[in-house]
Each structure stands twice: as structure tokens, then as C-alpha cells.
Motif scaffolding. Sequence first.
Motif, PDB file in Angstrom:
ATOM      1  N   TRP A   1       0.818  -1.216   0.000  1.00 35.75           N
ATOM      2  CA  TRP A   1       0.000   0.000   0.000  1.00 35.75           C
ATOM      3  C   TRP A   1       0.850   1.263   0.000  1.00 35.75           C
ATOM      4  O   TRP A   1       0.390   2.318  -0.432  1.00 35.75           O
ATOM      5  CB  TRP A   1      -0.961  -0.001   1.186  1.00 35.75           C
ATOM      6  N   ARG A   2       2.110   1.174   0.463  1.00 34.73           N
ATOM      7  CA  ARG A   2       2.979   2.361   0.442  1.00 34.73           C
ATOM      8  C   ARG A   2       3.272   2.794  -0.997  1.00 34.73           C
ATOM      9  O   ARG A   2       3.381   3.994  -1.283  1.00 34.73           O
ATOM     10  CB  ARG A   2       4.289   2.077   1.177  1.00 34.73           C
ATOM     11  N   TYR A   3       3.383   1.816  -1.908  1.00 31.67           N
ATOM     12  CA  TYR A   3       3.641   2.150  -3.308  1.00 31.67           C
ATOM     13  C   TYR A   3       2.439   2.851  -3.946  1.00 31.67           C
ATOM     14  O   TYR A   3       2.575   3.530  -4.968  1.00 31.67           O
ATOM     15  CB  TYR A   3       3.979   0.884  -4.099  1.00 31.67           C
ATOM     16  N   PHE A   4       1.272   2.688  -3.350  1.00 29.15           N
ATOM     17  CA  PHE A   4       0.075   3.357  -3.830  1.00 29.15           C
ATOM     18  C   PHE A   4      -0.086   4.754  -3.215  1.00 29.15           C
ATOM     19  O   PHE A   4      -1.060   5.442  -3.483  1.00 29.15           O
ATOM     20  CB  PHE A   4      -1.157   2.511  -3.523  1.00 29.15           C
ATOM     21  N   GLY A   5       0.862   5.131  -2.385  1.00 30.57           N
ATOM     22  CA  GLY A   5       0.858   6.477  -1.818  1.00 30.57           C
ATOM     23  C   GLY A   5       0.187   6.615  -0.473  1.00 30.57           C
ATOM     24  O   GLY A   5      -0.136   7.731  -0.054  1.00 30.57           O
ATOM     25  N   TYR A   6      -0.007   5.498   0.248  1.00 30.83           N
ATOM     26  CA  TYR A   6      -0.716   5.558   1.527  1.00 30.83           C
ATOM     27  C   TYR A   6       0.202   5.211   2.686  1.00 30.83           C
ATOM     28  O   TYR A   6       1.045   4.307   2.586  1.00 30.83           O
ATOM     29  CB  TYR A   6      -1.916   4.616   1.510  1.00 30.83           C
ATOM     30  N   GLU A   7       0.037   5.923   3.779  1.00 27.35           N
ATOM     31  CA  GLU A   7       0.807   5.704   4.999  1.00 27.35           C
ATOM     32  C   GLU A   7      -0.136   5.764   6.191  1.00 27.35           C
ATOM     33  O   GLU A   7      -0.996   6.657   6.264  1.00 27.35           O
ATOM     34  CB  GLU A   7       1.886   6.796   5.172  1.00 27.35           C
ATOM     35  N   PRO A   8      -0.014   4.869   7.147  1.00 25.08           N
ATOM     36  CA  PRO A   8      -0.813   4.987   8.364  1.00 25.08           C
ATOM     37  C   PRO A   8      -0.446   6.277   9.107  1.00 25.08           C
ATOM     38  O   PRO A   8       0.698   6.733   9.070  1.00 25.08           O
ATOM     39  CB  PRO A   8      -0.426   3.754   9.179  1.00 25.08           C
ATOM     40  N   ALA A   9      -1.418   6.854   9.766  1.00 29.39           N
ATOM     41  CA  ALA A   9      -1.151   8.032  10.581  1.00 29.39           C
ATOM     42  C   ALA A   9      -0.290   7.642  11.779  1.00 29.39           C
ATOM     43  O   ALA A   9      -0.132   6.460  12.107  1.00 29.39           O
ATOM     44  CB  ALA A   9      -2.463   8.641  11.050  1.00 29.39           C
ATOM     45  N   GLU A  10       0.288   8.624  12.426  1.00 28.36           N
ATOM     46  CA  GLU A  10       1.141   8.364  13.589  1.00 28.36           C
ATOM     47  C   GLU A  10       0.340   7.623  14.658  1.00 28.36           C
ATOM     48  O   GLU A  10      -0.786   7.989  14.991  1.00 28.36           O
ATOM     49  CB  GLU A  10       1.659   9.687  14.154  1.00 28.36           C
ATOM     50  N   GLY A  11       0.917   6.539  15.149  1.00 20.27           N
ATOM     51  CA  GLY A  11       0.255   5.728  16.161  1.00 20.27           C
ATOM     52  C   GLY A  11      -0.789   4.772  15.602  1.00 20.27           C
ATOM     53  O   GLY A  11      -1.499   4.109  16.370  1.00 20.27           O
ATOM     54  N   GLU A  12      -0.869   4.677  14.278  1.00 19.45           N
ATOM     55  CA  GLU A  12      -1.871   3.856  13.621  1.00 19.45           C
ATOM     56  C   GLU A  12      -1.185   2.702  12.898  1.00 19.45           C
ATOM     57  O   GLU A  12      -0.126   2.872  12.300  1.00 19.45           O
ATOM     58  CB  GLU A  12      -2.623   4.735  12.615  1.00 19.45           C
ATOM     59  N   THR A  13      -1.785   1.513  12.927  1.00 16.71           N
ATOM     60  CA  THR A  13      -1.273   0.386  12.156  1.00 16.71           C
ATOM     61  C   THR A  13      -1.893   0.388  10.767  1.00 16.71           C
ATOM     62  O   THR A  13      -2.862   1.111  10.504  1.00 16.71           O
ATOM     63  CB  THR A  13      -1.609  -0.949  12.836  1.00 16.71           C
ATOM     64  N   ASP A  14      -1.346  -0.430   9.872  1.00 19.58           N
ATOM     65  CA  ASP A  14      -1.955  -0.520   8.545  1.00 19.58           C
ATOM     66  C   ASP A  14      -3.363  -1.092   8.620  1.00 19.58           C
ATOM     67  O   ASP A  14      -4.236  -0.726   7.827  1.00 19.58           O
ATOM     68  CB  ASP A  14      -1.063  -1.350   7.610  1.00 19.58           C
ATOM     69  N   ALA A  15      -3.612  -1.989   9.596  1.00 20.04           N
ATOM     70  CA  ALA A  15      -4.966  -2.516   9.774  1.00 20.04           C
ATOM     71  C   ALA A  15      -5.921  -1.409  10.217  1.00 20.04           C
ATOM     72  O   ALA A  15      -7.068  -1.330   9.749  1.00 20.04           O
ATOM     73  CB  ALA A  15      -4.956  -3.647  10.791  1.00 20.04           C
ATOM     74  N   ASP A  16      -5.453  -0.555  11.120  1.00 18.37           N
ATOM     75  CA  ASP A  16      -6.266   0.600  11.537  1.00 18.37           C
ATOM     76  C   ASP A  16      -6.599   1.470  10.332  1.00 18.37           C
ATOM     77  O   ASP A  16      -7.731   1.936  10.174  1.00 18.37           O
ATOM     78  CB  ASP A  16      -5.517   1.442  12.571  1.00 18.37           C
ATOM     79  N   MET A  17      -5.600   1.701   9.489  1.00 17.42           N
ATOM     80  CA  MET A  17      -5.801   2.522   8.300  1.00 17.42           C
ATOM     81  C   MET A  17      -6.857   1.905   7.388  1.00 17.42           C
ATOM     82  O   MET A  17      -7.734   2.609   6.866  1.00 17.42           O
ATOM     83  CB  MET A  17      -4.477   2.687   7.543  1.00 17.42           C
TER      84      MET A  17
END
Length: 340
Positions: A121-137
Motif C-alpha cells: 500500500w505504500r507504493y500506492f501512496g498511503y501511509e498509516p497516521a502516527e500511532g496507527e497500524t496498517d490494519a487501523d488505516m
Amino acid sequence: MKKIGFLSFGHWSNRTGYKTRTASDTLLQSIDLAVAAEEIGLDGAYFRVHHFAAQLASPFPLLSAIGAKTSNIEIGTGVIDMRYENPLYMVEDAGAADLISRGRLQLGISRGSPEQVIDGWRYFGYEPAEGETDADMGRKKALQFLDTLKGVGFAQPNPYPMFPNPPGLLRLEPHSEGLRERIWWGAGSNATAIWAAENGMHLQSSTLKFDESGKPFHIQQAEQIRLYKEAWKKAGHQREPRVSVSRSVFALITDQDKYFFGQENNRVDKIGILENDKRAIFGRSYAGEPDQLIRELAQDEAIQEADTLLLTIPNTLGVDYNIHVLSSILKYVAPGLGWR
């Protein structure tokens, strides 16, 4: 009665024996398969969504094409990984595909599963917010998608637009009424199944889940479904929930069936490790004579709890053989279980 659909992983590879040598083969055969499945009386055509793999990825062009060429069959995904998605753009794509199909989309979404690359998902331009996991995102994007599907205006209109605006805040278009009520959540745990119920999504439970009790897979899955139904009732939703489970089921009718699946060695549950060293349980497959399948499937508690059964199919073997596989279940197995 039980709804029965197919679930295709949409593989392709330039291998001997494969009918799907290219992406084009898989896409075009997926359309043909859905059309033929409708003709034999199947209820659903569902497709997996995987990125960075020789498998189906962007689902909406395919779902739209199927919607335009069919009339009754439900069309869905199992599942779209929300970590990769722009929820607003997805609302537009989903709305268009649902309108083309005249309201037959059944979209399965989730926070994602183990993938082909690291943090794709990082290659698609997405990053979890600070303190957030990718599942949270992924779950946060899912909630934004659900909220926006309601069709309520939220965007401030330009006072000098190119075209006249309706009064008030603007919503995304095209809006498809009722699509919000046809979103499913792919849950790998009891907790996420309960979360799906609380947020008014139907439940998709596949052939694996986190091992939360050490019990056989079908019993754990049935318990997950019951917890989901209880949470749905507690949430007070004014519509009935739906639940699908996936299974690999092959009736051995012909010599070709016996050649492909007669030596099937996955007839017991298996234990494995998924992300973060979490123990997971993988459900068994079913292959046998129709009478044997009827006996065994009748003992599968999760299938009994679900209203929809998705049959995973070997899409690389081509349209004709897969229609034979599906027809065999409809003709020789489903009636003996009261599904037809």
C-alpha cells in the motif's frame, strides 16, 4: 434454500495445461464464466482482489462488464483490500458498476491479508497516521467508504461552477441507492466479525481464520458467525444480515474430476502462521462422490449457519470445466442438502 456462488482467484500463468495464459485470458474468461454461471442457475459470481500478482486486481471494470452482460446473478468481490484504496474514488467506481448491473453488486472489503510485497500500500501512496497500524488505516478507510456511500452531500460548491449545481453541499456521483446495504466485511477473527456487525456490514468468512480456540475450523467459524449475528441484533439494524462462507468442494463425477481432485490431500484442517506470528487455521477441502459430499457438508456447522456458500474454483482450467464443476454441485449435491 441457500445461495450458491463461485469465488475465483483469477490466476494466470503461461503453463502447460492452463487455459488462462495471460491477464486478458483471465479477464475475458471471467466474464464468460459469470454469464454461463447465471445460465445454469448459480446465484453469485465473486472475485478475489490481489495486488502485485498475476491475479485479478482492479475489480470494477470486470464487475461492470459482467453487470452489462448478465441480468440476475449477484456480482461481488472477496475481498478488496482497503489499505490500497482511495475511499472517495472507490465510491464513484462502485456506484457506476452498481448502476450498470442494476443494483446487483455485493462488495466484499477488508483491511487486507498477507500480500506479495512488503507494505504494498505504500507504493500506492498511503501511509498509516502516527500511532496507527496498517490494519487501523484499512478499517478507517472502510468507514469513510461506508459513510460516503450514503449519498449525503459534504463538499462545498464552487460559486462559479462550470455547470449549475443543485442547492446545498455536493455528494459524489453517480450515487447508487441501496449499495451501502450491500457491503460485506471479510473477517479473520471473532472481534472483526463483531465490528462488522456493529457497522452494518454483511459477513464474509473464508477458508481461514485466526485460531482462537483450538477447535476444528468449521466449529470456530460457526462460533464466529453466531457472535456476528448476536452483535447485529444488539446493534438494532432494521434489515437482515447476510453471511457467506467459502469452501473448496468437488463432486467426483467423471474420470477427469477424479484425475484432478481424486487424490485431494487437504481433507483435514491445517495450522499455519500468518502475520505477526499469529496462529491461523485453514479449513479442509471436500472432494468425493455426491453421497459422501452430502454427508460431510451436512456436518459442517459454519455452512449451516451461513445463507451463502461461495465455491472456490480452479479458474485456470477454463470456463467449460468450471461450469461442469459448478453444475455437478447444483445437480448432484445441493438438492440432497435442501439447498435447491
